[in-house]
Design a protein around this motif. Structure first.
Motif, PDB file in Angstrom:
ATOM      1  N   ALA A 138       0.838  -1.197   0.000  1.00 43.21           N
ATOM      2  CA  ALA A 138       0.000   0.000   0.000  1.00 43.21           C
ATOM      3  C   ALA A 138       0.875   1.250   0.000  1.00 43.21           C
ATOM      4  CB  ALA A 138      -0.925  -0.013   1.210  1.00 43.21           C
ATOM      5  N   LYS A 158      -3.639   1.912   3.584  1.00 43.38           N
ATOM      6  CA  LYS A 158      -4.510   1.922   2.415  1.00 43.38           C
ATOM      7  C   LYS A 158      -5.362   3.187   2.415  1.00 43.38           C
ATOM      8  CE  LYS A 158      -6.863  -1.585  -0.284  1.00 43.38           C
ATOM      9  NZ  LYS A 158      -7.425  -2.954  -0.275  1.00 43.38           N
ATOM     10  N   THR A 213      -5.143   4.175  -3.220  1.00 44.63           N
ATOM     11  CA  THR A 213      -4.110   3.139  -3.232  1.00 44.63           C
ATOM     12  C   THR A 213      -4.216   2.236  -4.453  1.00 44.63           C
ATOM     13  OG1 THR A 213      -3.985   3.124  -0.808  1.00 44.63           O
ATOM     14  CG2 THR A 213      -3.118   1.201  -1.960  1.00 44.63           C
TER      15      THR A 213
END
Length: 349
Positions: free
Chosen positions: A10, A262, A266
């Motif tokens: 991420a 995230k 992302t």
């Protein structure tokens, strides 16, 4: 709870999305950089790290270069898209953007932004050979400094390929542990201050408020011979060496401040290749509309930012992927077949 590996993915996807947005923004404000000091400061700030960091990340994720099928993948995901889009951009240049330019198709002289794709192919191809050298990073830096003696960018973007190669090698040798250290709160705070201070410095340089001022745009392109930059060989080598250090610090600073968890963007960071290959058509079409001639204020940077966000988002959507995937990620099983060996075997020294 996400694993550290998921968090790291991420982290890089967030960084890649922010970088590709800056690529679009840098191209969008280029015509305005000569008109407004603030625009030029932002342009130089972006160029001090966005390509070095993109190349660094590409090198970081090239650690599986010896894995079975990597050369087939390299041809399918880098070389073939380069050939397709190089042709498309040459057609676009000849018939839409500059129909009077008498442009000729030359696959060995990459068009505008296509240099990165061809250089990426060369970097990944050269990497296994460099890994057999005793000091690959130092040698790549030495070559990057020496290439400044020549005017070699008209063929294969050779100057940029060699000059940017150290960032790729550095990325390859960077460990996951170092990336984790970049995510520490203290490092992120220092990195944010570096980024802010660097922009302020560039802006003051543009206003001539500092006791020194130099034309650094061409230096950041890493494609111009020292002589054309008005410097002697010795001074040119010194300047580029210092610039390497500055670009590395700026790149790692920007990477450090990227969100680690995230976010809503992302997943878009996994589609940056689409944005990179396609955005040139939109940006240069805007140039042909002559809307930039109506810009009379540096506050127009806000419109450029919003426009760049919109372009980056649109080119990252699933709809764009479905429409352009045959060009960006063509299926070439019929051509490449199954690899018989994992990679080219190069005897270790």
């Amino acid at each position: 709870m996400s694993t550290s590996n998921e968090s790291r993915n991420a982290f890089f996807d967030n960084a890649k999305f922010l970088l590709i947005f800056l690529v679009v923004l840098g191209h969008a404000i280029r015509p305005l950089a000569d008109q407004f000091d603030s625009m030029n400061a932002l342009y130089l700030w972006i160029y001090s790290f966005h390509m070095p960091l993109m190349i660094f990340i590409a090198g970081y994720f090239s650690k599986n270069i010896h894995k079975k099928g990597q050369y087939q993948k390299l041809i399918a995901t880098v070389l073939v898209p380069y050939l397709l889009f190089e042709f498309l951009y040459e057609v676009y240049q000849s018939f839409i953007y500059a129909p009077d330019s008498n442009n000729q198709l030359d696959l060995l002289s990459p068009y505008w932004l296509m240099w990165f794709m061809f250089s990426l192919f060369l970097w990944k191809t050269l990497l296994p050979y460099f890994l057999n050298l005793k000091y690959p990073l130092m040698i790549s830096i030495a070559l990057g400094l020496l290439i400044g003696f020549t005017d070699a960018d008209k063929f294969l973007s050779f100057h940029k390929t060699i000059a940017f190669f150290p960032f790729f090698i550095l990325g390859y040798f960077t460990s996951a542990e170092l990336i984790t250290k970049l995510q520490r709160k203290s490092v992120r705070t220092i990195s944010a201050l570096i980024l802010i201070f660097s922009f302020i410095t560039l802006y003051l340089m543009e206003l001539h408020y500092l006791p020194f001022h130099m034309e650094i745009r061409k230096w950041l392109y890493f494609s111009t011979p020292y002589v054309e930059l008005g410097k002697s060989v010795g001074v040119g080598v010194l300047y580029r060496f210092i610039l390497y250090g500055i670009c590395i610090v700026m790149s790692l600073s920007f990477l450090a401040v990227a969100p680690t968890k995230k976010t809503f963007f992302t997943h878009l960071g996994t589609r940056t290749l689409y944005v990179y290959l396609l955005h040139g058509f939109l940006i240069r079409t805007l140039f042909t509309l002559e809307i930039y001639e109506q810009v009379d204020s540096s506050w127009s940077i806000l419109y450029a930012v919003l426009l760049s966000i919109l372009i980056t988002y649109i080119l990252s959507t699933a709809w764009t992927l479905r429409l352009t995937k045959p060009l960006v990620q063509p299926r070439l099983h019929w051509l490449l077949g199954k690899p018989k060996h994992g990679s080219i075997n190069i005897p270790s020294t």
